[in-house]
Design an enzyme around this catalytic site. Sequence first.
Site, short mmCIF file in Angstrom:
data_model
loop_
_atom_site.label_atom_id
_atom_site.label_comp_id
_atom_site.label_asym_id
_atom_site.label_seq_id
_atom_site.Cartn_x
_atom_site.Cartn_y
_atom_site.Cartn_z
N LYS A 187 38.44 33.55 45.00
CA LYS A 187 37.02 33.13 44.95
C LYS A 187 36.81 32.06 43.88
O LYS A 187 36.20 31.03 44.13
CB LYS A 187 36.10 34.34 44.64
CG LYS A 187 36.27 35.54 45.55
CD LYS A 187 35.36 36.68 45.17
CE LYS A 187 35.62 37.33 43.83
NZ LYS A 187 36.91 38.04 43.71
N ARG A 199 48.08 35.37 36.70
CA ARG A 199 47.01 34.37 36.45
C ARG A 199 46.91 33.94 34.99
O ARG A 199 46.98 34.75 34.09
CB ARG A 199 45.66 34.94 36.88
CG ARG A 199 44.49 34.04 36.47
CD ARG A 199 43.19 34.39 37.12
NE ARG A 199 42.85 35.78 37.03
CZ ARG A 199 41.86 36.34 37.69
NH1 ARG A 199 41.12 35.62 38.50
NH2 ARG A 199 41.61 37.61 37.55
N ARG A 206 43.40 37.05 30.98
CA ARG A 206 42.29 38.01 30.89
C ARG A 206 42.77 39.40 30.52
O ARG A 206 43.82 39.85 30.96
CB ARG A 206 41.56 38.06 32.25
CG ARG A 206 40.54 36.97 32.40
CD ARG A 206 40.00 36.83 33.79
NE ARG A 206 39.56 38.07 34.42
CZ ARG A 206 38.97 38.11 35.61
NH1 ARG A 206 38.74 36.99 36.27
NH2 ARG A 206 38.61 39.26 36.14
N ARG A 208 39.76 48.19 39.51
CA ARG A 208 38.90 47.13 40.05
C ARG A 208 38.91 47.17 41.59
O ARG A 208 37.89 46.96 42.24
CB ARG A 208 39.37 45.75 39.55
CG ARG A 208 38.99 45.52 38.10
CD ARG A 208 39.84 44.44 37.43
NE ARG A 208 39.66 43.10 37.94
CZ ARG A 208 40.50 42.09 37.69
NH1 ARG A 208 41.57 42.28 36.93
NH2 ARG A 208 40.26 40.90 38.18
P1 AP5 Z 1 41.19 33.57 41.44
O1 AP5 Z 1 40.62 32.47 42.25
O2 AP5 Z 1 41.10 33.45 39.95
O3 AP5 Z 1 40.69 35.00 41.95
P2 AP5 Z 1 39.22 35.61 42.07
O4 AP5 Z 1 38.97 35.97 43.49
O5 AP5 Z 1 38.21 34.69 41.43
O6 AP5 Z 1 39.45 36.95 41.28
P3 AP5 Z 1 38.79 37.60 40.00
O7 AP5 Z 1 39.85 38.45 39.38
O8 AP5 Z 1 38.16 36.56 39.11
O9 AP5 Z 1 37.71 38.48 40.65
P4 AP5 Z 1 37.08 39.74 40.07
O10 AP5 Z 1 36.03 39.96 41.06
O11 AP5 Z 1 37.95 40.89 39.81
O12 AP5 Z 1 36.62 39.29 38.60
P5 AP5 Z 1 35.20 38.91 38.00
O13 AP5 Z 1 35.45 37.92 36.95
O14 AP5 Z 1 34.20 38.61 39.05
O15 AP5 Z 1 42.75 33.71 41.84
C1 AP5 Z 1 43.57 34.68 41.23
C2 AP5 Z 1 44.98 34.12 41.03
O16 AP5 Z 1 45.56 33.86 42.31
C3 AP5 Z 1 45.05 32.79 40.26
O17 AP5 Z 1 46.17 32.82 39.41
C4 AP5 Z 1 45.21 31.70 41.34
O18 AP5 Z 1 45.98 30.61 40.87
C5 AP5 Z 1 45.95 32.48 42.42
N1 AP5 Z 1 45.57 32.05 43.76
C6 AP5 Z 1 44.32 31.74 44.19
N2 AP5 Z 1 44.36 31.40 45.50
C7 AP5 Z 1 45.67 31.51 45.88
C8 AP5 Z 1 46.35 31.30 47.12
N3 AP5 Z 1 45.69 30.94 48.23
N4 AP5 Z 1 47.69 31.55 47.15
C9 AP5 Z 1 48.38 31.95 46.05
N5 AP5 Z 1 47.78 32.14 44.84
C10 AP5 Z 1 46.43 31.94 44.77
O19 AP5 Z 1 34.76 40.31 37.36
C11 AP5 Z 1 35.38 40.84 36.22
C12 AP5 Z 1 34.57 42.04 35.71
O20 AP5 Z 1 33.25 41.61 35.32
C13 AP5 Z 1 34.32 43.16 36.71
O21 AP5 Z 1 35.41 44.07 36.76
C14 AP5 Z 1 33.05 43.80 36.13
O22 AP5 Z 1 33.35 44.61 35.00
C15 AP5 Z 1 32.27 42.60 35.65
N6 AP5 Z 1 31.36 42.04 36.67
C16 AP5 Z 1 31.47 40.81 37.24
N7 AP5 Z 1 30.47 40.63 38.12
C17 AP5 Z 1 29.73 41.75 38.10
C18 AP5 Z 1 28.56 42.16 38.80
N8 AP5 Z 1 27.97 41.36 39.71
N9 AP5 Z 1 28.06 43.39 38.57
C19 AP5 Z 1 28.65 44.20 37.66
N10 AP5 Z 1 29.77 43.88 36.96
C20 AP5 Z 1 30.29 42.66 37.18
#
Ligand code: AP5
Length: 214
Positions: free
Chosen positions: A13, A124, A158, A169
Amino acid sequence: MKLVFLGPPGSGKGTQSQKLCSERGFTAIATGNLLRDEVKAQSDLGKEVADCMERGDLVSDSIVFELVKNKVQECDNYILDGFPRNIDQAKSLDIMLDDIGHKIDKVINFTLPDEVLIRRITGRFTCSSCSAVYNDFYKKTLKPGICDKCGSTEFDRRQDDNEETLKRRLEVFHKTNDLICQYYEKNNLLISLEALKDEGFIFDLLQKVINEEV
Ligand code: AP5
């Protein structure tokens, strides 16, 4: 245009939303990044959410909501990345957007099997200066230790990017995402996008979806 990105941790994402921002002028509103900024700044809010994030649990809806509300009011074309995370957030988002005359155009649900997410998450790392996203297994920097985009030599990993927290998660994700998808499907906004192929392929597909060519 207003987009919502749903999908498990590591589904790409953030990677795709960065590309859309640089190539198509979107603004990314990523709740995880907004929360991590607060933790890094050691603000009161950051201190309140740090443990919860490190465990892989969701932080309270009210906290996230305030952060998002401030941002969407400033933008026109944006991607909500990682928000909403449960059905209450989805419903409150609709009310909030309605109040300011905004409407979600498309909700993209990135899908891929849990098994492939371990390498994406544990591999990552991001540039500390420009936030470009890399991966030990799939996308190293062209020159070791130097960011391709800005030349910085500082990188971050992270706290929650480890196998144990990833399990939690994913549990949280699987408990909530189906209901959110059903909600948006009813409103004819949901598009599922298979996110297993390489970054470039997925970006092309995403552009076609946005341009309504598929
Ligand atoms: P990347 O694009 O970074 O992945 P992502 O989908 O953005 O994953 P996240 O880990 O950021 O999502 P998340 O939902 O767990 O975290 P968030 O920050 O929202 O890609 C990942 C890796 O794969 C990278 O190394 C990239 O290079 C590689 N990659 C990408 N595409 C690829 C491909 N096609 N092929 C191969 N490799 C690829 O949330 C973190 C925490 O914040 C949550 O746990 C929670 O505590 C809190 N939080 C966030 N939002 C909320 C909310 N709305 N409500 C309550 N708590 C929240």
